[in-house]
Write a protein that holds these residues in place. Structure first.
Motif, mmCIF file in Angstrom:
data_model
loop_
_atom_site.group_PDB
_atom_site.id
_atom_site.type_symbol
_atom_site.label_atom_id
_atom_site.label_comp_id
_atom_site.label_asym_id
_atom_site.label_seq_id
_atom_site.Cartn_x
_atom_site.Cartn_y
_atom_site.Cartn_z
ATOM 1 N N PRO A 64 0.831 -1.204 0.000
ATOM 2 C CA PRO A 64 0.000 0.000 0.000
ATOM 3 C C PRO A 64 0.869 1.260 0.000
ATOM 4 C CG PRO A 64 -0.834 -1.586 1.576
ATOM 5 C CD PRO A 64 0.472 -2.124 1.101
ATOM 6 N N GLU A 65 0.466 2.253 -0.795
ATOM 7 C CA GLU A 65 1.241 3.488 -0.873
ATOM 8 C C GLU A 65 1.240 4.192 0.474
ATOM 9 O OE1 GLU A 65 1.159 7.712 -3.319
ATOM 10 O OE2 GLU A 65 0.504 5.875 -4.322
ATOM 11 N N ALA A 66 2.412 4.675 0.864
ATOM 12 C CA ALA A 66 2.549 5.360 2.144
ATOM 13 C C ALA A 66 1.896 6.734 2.078
ATOM 14 C CB ALA A 66 4.025 5.485 2.500
ATOM 15 N N PRO A 67 1.510 7.284 3.223
ATOM 16 C CA PRO A 67 0.893 8.612 3.248
ATOM 17 C C PRO A 67 1.776 9.701 2.644
ATOM 18 C CG PRO A 67 0.588 7.505 5.353
ATOM 19 C CD PRO A 67 1.529 6.662 4.560
ATOM 20 N N ASP A 68 3.103 9.507 2.698
ATOM 21 C CA ASP A 68 4.010 10.521 2.147
ATOM 22 C C ASP A 68 4.262 10.343 0.654
ATOM 23 O OD1 ASP A 68 5.556 8.243 2.203
ATOM 24 O OD2 ASP A 68 6.926 8.952 3.758
ATOM 25 N N GLY A 69 3.561 9.402 0.028
ATOM 26 C CA GLY A 69 3.682 9.218 -1.414
ATOM 27 C C GLY A 69 4.769 8.255 -1.847
ATOM 28 N N VAL A 70 5.555 7.730 -0.919
ATOM 29 C CA VAL A 70 6.589 6.748 -1.266
ATOM 30 C C VAL A 70 5.912 5.454 -1.697
ATOM 31 C CG1 VAL A 70 8.538 5.401 -0.400
ATOM 32 C CG2 VAL A 70 8.234 7.778 0.331
ATOM 33 N N ARG A 71 6.393 4.874 -2.774
ATOM 34 C CA ARG A 71 5.831 3.615 -3.268
ATOM 35 C C ARG A 71 6.787 2.471 -2.950
ATOM 36 N NH1 ARG A 71 3.435 4.219 -9.230
ATOM 37 N NH2 ARG A 71 2.618 2.171 -8.612
ATOM 38 N N TYR A 72 6.236 1.393 -2.403
ATOM 39 C CA TYR A 72 7.024 0.259 -1.939
ATOM 40 C C TYR A 72 6.693 -0.994 -2.744
ATOM 41 C CZ TYR A 72 8.262 2.960 2.236
ATOM 42 O OH TYR A 72 8.751 3.913 3.094
ATOM 43 N N PHE A 73 7.749 -1.692 -3.181
ATOM 44 C CA PHE A 73 7.606 -2.937 -3.924
ATOM 45 C C PHE A 73 8.533 -3.981 -3.306
ATOM 46 C CE2 PHE A 73 6.568 0.542 -6.685
ATOM 47 C CZ PHE A 73 5.495 0.114 -7.445
ATOM 48 N N VAL A 74 8.064 -5.211 -3.269
ATOM 49 C CA VAL A 74 8.853 -6.317 -2.735
ATOM 50 C C VAL A 74 9.100 -7.325 -3.853
ATOM 51 C CG1 VAL A 74 8.985 -8.120 -0.983
ATOM 52 C CG2 VAL A 74 7.770 -5.996 -0.487
ATOM 53 N N VAL A 75 10.323 -7.808 -3.933
ATOM 54 C CA VAL A 75 10.715 -8.786 -4.959
ATOM 55 C C VAL A 75 11.281 -10.022 -4.258
ATOM 56 C CG1 VAL A 75 12.304 -9.257 -6.866
ATOM 57 C CG2 VAL A 75 11.188 -7.016 -6.686
ATOM 58 N N ASN A 76 10.908 -11.192 -4.710
ATOM 59 C CA ASN A 76 11.435 -12.442 -4.137
ATOM 60 C C ASN A 76 12.779 -12.799 -4.774
ATOM 61 O OD1 ASN A 76 10.145 -12.990 -6.629
ATOM 62 N ND2 ASN A 76 9.958 -15.166 -6.112
ATOM 63 N N GLY A 77 13.694 -11.854 -4.743
ATOM 64 C CA GLY A 77 14.995 -12.074 -5.370
ATOM 65 C C GLY A 77 16.082 -11.300 -4.665
ATOM 66 N N THR A 78 17.202 -11.146 -5.335
ATOM 67 C CA THR A 78 18.394 -10.515 -4.786
ATOM 68 C C THR A 78 18.329 -9.001 -4.981
ATOM 69 O OG1 THR A 78 19.644 -10.573 -6.848
ATOM 70 C CG2 THR A 78 19.684 -12.578 -5.478
ATOM 71 N N PRO A 79 19.258 -8.260 -4.358
ATOM 72 C CA PRO A 79 19.303 -6.816 -4.600
ATOM 73 C C PRO A 79 19.459 -6.448 -6.074
ATOM 74 C CG PRO A 79 20.588 -7.353 -2.659
ATOM 75 C CD PRO A 79 20.184 -8.663 -3.275
ATOM 76 N N VAL A 80 20.305 -7.168 -6.792
ATOM 77 C CA VAL A 80 20.463 -6.866 -8.217
ATOM 78 C C VAL A 80 19.192 -7.206 -8.987
ATOM 79 C CG1 VAL A 80 21.753 -7.425 -10.319
ATOM 80 C CG2 VAL A 80 22.969 -7.055 -8.171
ATOM 81 N N ASP A 81 18.512 -8.295 -8.611
ATOM 82 C CA ASP A 81 17.203 -8.573 -9.207
ATOM 83 C C ASP A 81 16.274 -7.376 -9.020
ATOM 84 O OD1 ASP A 81 17.812 -11.215 -9.992
ATOM 85 O OD2 ASP A 81 17.144 -12.045 -8.083
ATOM 86 N N CYS A 82 16.305 -6.805 -7.821
ATOM 87 C CA CYS A 82 15.430 -5.662 -7.525
ATOM 88 C C CYS A 82 15.726 -4.488 -8.454
ATOM 89 C CB CYS A 82 15.603 -5.234 -6.070
ATOM 90 S SG CYS A 82 14.959 -6.404 -4.861
ATOM 91 N N VAL A 83 16.994 -4.202 -8.666
ATOM 92 C CA VAL A 83 17.363 -3.089 -9.538
ATOM 93 C C VAL A 83 16.938 -3.379 -10.975
ATOM 94 C CG1 VAL A 83 19.282 -1.742 -10.462
ATOM 95 C CG2 VAL A 83 19.270 -2.408 -8.043
ATOM 96 N N LYS A 84 17.241 -4.565 -11.444
ATOM 97 C CA LYS A 84 16.906 -4.905 -12.822
ATOM 98 C C LYS A 84 15.394 -4.882 -13.053
ATOM 99 C CE LYS A 84 20.963 -7.734 -14.032
ATOM 100 N NZ LYS A 84 21.286 -7.022 -15.288
ATOM 101 N N LEU A 85 14.635 -5.447 -12.120
ATOM 102 C CA LEU A 85 13.186 -5.462 -12.286
ATOM 103 C C LEU A 85 12.594 -4.070 -12.140
ATOM 104 C CD1 LEU A 85 11.890 -8.714 -10.548
ATOM 105 C CD2 LEU A 85 11.714 -8.086 -12.952
ATOM 106 N N ALA A 86 13.185 -3.258 -11.272
ATOM 107 C CA ALA A 86 12.711 -1.882 -11.145
ATOM 108 C C ALA A 86 12.803 -1.156 -12.477
ATOM 109 C CB ALA A 86 13.518 -1.143 -10.080
#
Length: 260
Positions: free
Chosen positions: A62-84
């Motif tokens: 869920p989007e935070a009240p301050d507008g920050v958007r959060y996503f979770v990936v079932n992978g590694t940090p580099v997976d997170c960057v690539k998928l982002a």
């Protein structure tokens, strides 16, 4: 002309649940539009590893009240960057910040660091990228004393950028108010007593990672270990290009000779 806010991608290796990543978001959230893309579980010590044999899934929180958007990936940090870059952010991020890591990434720890793996990936994608680490491994670590330095360094990068092909490895001493910031090099050293041997109930041995970093140049006053020990924040410029340019010419004479 409409002023477009920069997109800042935030990630880590300690997982979306780690307090450090939320301390980082709090420090930079007014500098741009924040997209947090982080692993579902801890991936410390996995460097630049990527997932090659399992499906990767993205879950938006869920989007935070301050507008920050959060996503979770079932992978590694580099997976997170690539998928982002591939499937989450609306355009290429203007900046990438990784951390704040729970624990040091000074010396040669960058070789193993998932925090810096994400930073190196961002740098290779042409994104000014910085990794932040606090020298305290506990999930109960206090980030309040380090927050002004995280904020200051991030703001300077947002305002002035970084040289092409260069990213930053920032380490911050814990439980003290840092006395300043030093741009320096990584200390040379090695890890010792890396594994501890135990016996399971059946008497079979197993091993758990432990150990400590041994600085082989403790008196060198231009290294991160030197300045961290003196209550300074260390900033080490890093490049993903590991080519040893100085060795090309001497090795050419050895290997470039024609056969026959």
């Amino acid at each position: 002309m409409e002023n477009i806010r920069p997109i800042i991608l935030v990630t880590n290796d300690d997982s979306i649940e780690a307090p450090g990543i939320h301390a980082l978001v709090e420090a930079v959230k007014d500098l741009g539009d924040i997209y947090v893309v982080a692993p579902a579980q801890q991936h410390s010590g996995q460097s630049s590893s990527i997932t090659v044999d399992s499906p990767l899934r993205i879950k938006e929180l869920p989007e935070a009240p301050d507008g920050v958007r959060y996503f979770v990936v079932n992978g590694t940090p580099v997976d997170c960057v690539k998928l982002a870059l591939h499937a989450i952010v609306p355009r290429k991020p203007d900046f990438l910040f990784s951390g704040v890591n729970h624990g040091s990434n000074s010396g040669n720890s960058i070789t193993y660091s998932g925090t810096m793996g994400a930073v190196l990936e961002g740098c290779m994608q042409g994104i000014p990228s910085v990794g932040f680490s606090l020298l305290h491994h506990s999930l109960k670590a206090d980030f309040t004393l380090s927050a002004p330095f995280v904020r200051s360094i991030a703001q300077k990068v947002v305002e002035k950028g970084l040289p092409a092909g260069i990213c930053l490895n920032v380490n911050i001493p814990a439980k003290v108010v840092p006395e300043g910031v030093r741009v320096c090099r990584a200390a040379k050293g090695y890890w010792t007593e890396e594994y501890r041997r135990y016996l399971d109930p059946a008497g079979r041995p197993f091993y758990l990672l432990t150990g400590r970093f041994v600085n082989i140049e403790p008196d060198a006053d231009d290294t991160d270990e030197y300045w961290l020990a003196r209550r300074h924040v260390s900033v080490v410029p890093v490049t993903p290009d590991q080519s040893c340019v100085s060795a090309i010419k001497p090795l050419s004479d050895r290997f470039n000779a024609s056969e026959g």
